[in-house]
Design an enzyme around this catalytic site. Structure first.
Site, PDB file in Angstrom:
ATOM      1  N   HIS A  56      17.703  10.845   4.855  1.00 55.69           N
ATOM      2  CA  HIS A  56      16.698  10.897   5.923  1.00 55.69           C
ATOM      3  C   HIS A  56      16.472   9.453   6.362  1.00 55.69           C
ATOM      4  CE1 HIS A  56      13.107  11.633   8.229  1.00 55.69           C
ATOM      5  NE2 HIS A  56      12.377  10.872   7.425  1.00 55.69           N
TER       6      HIS A  56
ATOM      7  N   ASP B 197      -6.868  12.371  -3.163  1.00 54.36           N
ATOM      8  CA  ASP B 197      -6.645  11.032  -2.622  1.00 54.36           C
ATOM      9  C   ASP B 197      -7.496  10.050  -3.413  1.00 54.36           C
ATOM     10  OD1 ASP B 197      -5.525  10.083   0.488  1.00 54.36           O
ATOM     11  OD2 ASP B 197      -6.611   8.655  -0.745  1.00 54.36           O
ATOM     12  N   VAL B 198      -7.064   8.802  -3.471  1.00 58.33           N
ATOM     13  CA  VAL B 198      -7.847   7.779  -4.173  1.00 58.33           C
ATOM     14  C   VAL B 198      -8.979   7.251  -3.303  1.00 58.33           C
ATOM     15  CG1 VAL B 198      -5.965   7.052  -5.683  1.00 58.33           C
ATOM     16  CG2 VAL B 198      -6.233   5.964  -3.450  1.00 58.33           C
ATOM     17  N   ASP B 199      -8.862   7.404  -1.987  1.00 55.16           N
ATOM     18  CA  ASP B 199      -9.892   6.949  -1.053  1.00 55.16           C
ATOM     19  C   ASP B 199     -10.951   8.042  -0.934  1.00 55.16           C
ATOM     20  OD1 ASP B 199     -11.469   6.192   1.113  1.00 55.16           O
ATOM     21  OD2 ASP B 199      -9.778   5.418   2.282  1.00 55.16           O
TER      22      ASP B 199
ATOM     23  N   THR C   8       4.186   8.605  12.835  1.00 60.53           N
ATOM     24  CA  THR C   8       4.678   9.948  13.145  1.00 60.53           C
ATOM     25  C   THR C   8       4.032  10.882  12.130  1.00 60.53           C
ATOM     26  OG1 THR C   8       6.588   9.787  11.660  1.00 60.53           O
ATOM     27  CG2 THR C   8       6.916   9.054  13.931  1.00 60.53           C
TER      28      THR C   8
ATOM     29  N   ARG D 147      14.942  17.626  15.317  1.00 61.18           N
ATOM     30  CA  ARG D 147      15.094  16.687  16.442  1.00 61.18           C
ATOM     31  C   ARG D 147      16.482  16.825  17.079  1.00 61.18           C
ATOM     32  NH1 ARG D 147      12.441  11.772  12.940  1.00 61.18           N
ATOM     33  NH2 ARG D 147      10.293  11.948  13.699  1.00 61.18           N
TER      34      ARG D 147
ATOM     35  N   GLY E 259     -14.037   8.191   0.252  1.00 61.26           N
ATOM     36  CA  GLY E 259     -14.722   8.385   1.527  1.00 61.26           C
ATOM     37  C   GLY E 259     -13.883   9.167   2.510  1.00 61.26           C
TER      38      GLY E 259
ATOM     39  N   ARG F 229       2.965   1.545   1.323  1.00 58.72           N
ATOM     40  CA  ARG F 229       3.610   1.192   2.589  1.00 58.72           C
ATOM     41  C   ARG F 229       4.341  -0.135   2.448  1.00 58.72           C
ATOM     42  NH1 ARG F 229      -0.993   2.476   7.196  1.00 58.72           N
ATOM     43  NH2 ARG F 229      -1.096   4.740   6.873  1.00 58.72           N
TER      44      ARG F 229
END
Length: 381
Positions: free
Chosen positions: A242, A101-103, A297, A218, A105, A148
Site C-alpha cells: 500500500h 485513545d490516550v487523548d 485522507t 481508486r 479530552g 506520525r
C-alpha cells in the site's frame, strides 16, 4: 456510555432476605414501594428523583440480560479512526462500538458526539475509555493509532517508534480479546500488520492489513471515469505494498469479462498511446494530493475499512486485496505482508486467491516485497 446507579436496600421477612435493586440504566429492574424512602444504611448511591419517575413509568416483569451478537473496537480516535467509526455505524455492523485513545479530552468529545447521534444509526451502545478493558470480548479490533512521521525522520525510525506503541496496544488487545480478528490501518500498513502479527502471536488468518483495498477502489474509480462506467463494473486489482511500489495488475483488468489487454496489447506500458499507466500514477499520487489540499485522507479509508468489516462480521466471503503473509508465493521468501486477493469471512482470511500474474507484474511484486523487507529486517522487538 451508559451510567448506572445502584441503590441496595435490604429487608428481612419470615427469615428470608430480599434485596431490591433500583437501576437507572437501560436494563429494567424491580422498584421499591412508592411509600418506602430510598437510601438508608445500605445505600451505595444517593437517591434520585429519576428512580421514582422510572418506577412510575414502567412495570418490571423480569431482569434483562444483555445479549451481544458482535462488538467492534477502534483504537485511535483521530480522523481515520472516527471515519471508520461513522462508516461502521451507518452500516449497522455491530451491537456495540468501543473507542480507545490516550487523548482523554478528544476521546470523550468524540464519544459524546457519536452517542448523541446514536438514535439515527440504531446503535445505543457506544462506549469509550483510555483503559483497554472497554474493548473486552471484541469480535473485531481495528487499529488506526500510531506515530506520525516527523520532518526528516527516516521510515525505519518511524516504524521502530510504532513498534514501541504497538507493543503496548497488542498486549492489552490480546489480554481482553484473545479470539478477536485484527484489522490494521495505521501506516506503513504492511509493515505494521507484520508487527501486529509478531506481537499478538495470532494465526495469520486473524491479522489483516487494510492494504490495497482502497488503492483498488481508486483504481476502479479512475478506470470507470475513463470509460464512463460505474466503478463497480470495472474489475481490476492493485496488489503489493500500500504505497509507491504497489502493482497494477493490467493483465486482469476487464469489463464484463472483456480483458482490456485484448483491446490494447500495450495497456499500462510506456508504449501505450492512450497512456493508461497514468491511471496507476494517479492512484499513487491521489493520497498526496488530498493531503496537500485538506491535510488528511480519512473518508475513503473509513469506508474501505467498513467494507472489510462487513465481509468479516457477516461472513460474506467476498474477495478483497488485503495485506497478509505471502512468504512462499510469487517467488517471495521473506517474511513480509503484502496485498493479494483474499476471501474474508467470520474467521478472517479464510483463503488466498492464487492470481496468475504476468512476468513483469510478478517481478514488481517481488521488488515491493524487497522494499518492505529491507526495513523489517532492521526492526528490534
Amino acid at each position: 456510555m451508559s451510567w448506572t446507579v445502584g441503590i441496595l436496600r435490604a429487608s428481612q421477612r419470615a427469615g428470608t432476605v430480599r434485596a431490591n435493586f433500583l437501576c437507572l440504566g437501560m436494563a429494567p429492574s424491580p422498584c421499591p414501594p412508592a411509600a418506602t424512602p430510598l437510601g438508608g444504611a445500605w445505600a451505595v448511591a444517593p437517591a434520585s428523583k429519576m428512580a421514582t419517575v422510572k418506577c412510575e413509568l414502567m412495570k418490571n416483569f423480569t431482569s434483562e440480560e444483555p445479549v451481544r451478537n458482535s462488538k467492534i473496537s477502534i483504537v485511535g480516535t483521530g480522523s481515520v479512526g472516527m471515519a471508520c467509526a461513522v462508516s461502521i455505524l451507518l452500516k449497522g455492523l455491530s451491537d456495540e462500538l468501543a473507542l480507545v485513545d490516550v487523548d482523554e479530552g478528544r476521546l470523550k468529545g468524540e464519544t459524546m458526539d457519536l452517542q448523541h447521534g446514536s438514535l439515527f444509526v440504531k446503535m445505543p451502545n457506544i462506549v469509550s475509555s483510555r483503559d483497554y478493558v472497554v474493548t473486552a470480548n471484541s469480535n473485531l479490533v481495528i487499529i488506526t493509532a500510531g506515530a506520525r512521521q516527523e520532518k526528516g525522520e527516516t521510515r525505519l525510525n518511524l516504524v521502530q517508534r510504532n513498534v514501541a506503541i504497538f507493543k503496548l496496544m497488542m498486549s492489552s488487545i490480546v489480554q481482553y480479546s484473545p479470539r478477536c480478528k485484527l484489522i490494521v490501518v495505521s501506516n506503513p500498513v504492511d509493515i505494521l500488520t507484520y508487527v501486529a502479527w509478531k506481537l499478538s502471536a495470532f494465526p495469520q488468518n486473524r491479522v489483516i492489513g487494510s492494504g490495497c483495498n482502497l488503492d483498488t477502489a481508486r483504481f476502479r474509480f479512475l478506470i470507470g471515469q475513463r470509460l464512463s462506467i460505474h466503478s463497480e463494473s470495472c474489475h481490476g486489482w492493485i496488489l503489493g505494498e500500500h504505497g509507491d511500489s504497489s502493482v497494477p495488475v493490467w493483465s486482469g483488468v476487464n469489463i464484463a469479462g472483456v480483458p482490456l489487454k485484448e483491446l490494447n496489447l500495450d495497456i499500462g506500458t510506456d508504449k501505450d498511446p492512450e497512456q493508461w499507466k497514468n491511471v496507476h500514477k494517479d492512484v499513487v499520487a491521489s493520497a498526496y494530493e488530498i493531503i496537500k489540499m485538506k491535510g488528511y485522507t480519512y473518508w475513503a479509508i473509513g469506508l474501505s475499512v467498513a467494507d472489510l468489516t462487513e465481509s468479516i462480521l457477516k461472513n460474506l466471503r467476498r474477495v478483497h486485496p488485503v495485506s497478509t503473509r505471502i512468504k512462499g508465493l510469487y517467488g517471495i521468501n521473506e517474511e513480509v505482508f503484502l496485498s493479494v486477493p483474499c476471501i474474508l469471512g467470520e474467521s478472517g482470511i479464510t483463503d488466498l486467491i492464487k492470481v496468475k500474474l504476468a512476468p513483469e507484474e510478478e517481478a514488481r511484486l517481488q521488488k515491493s516485497a524487497k522494499t518492505l523487507w529491507d526495513i523489517q529486517k532492521e526492526l528490534k522487538f
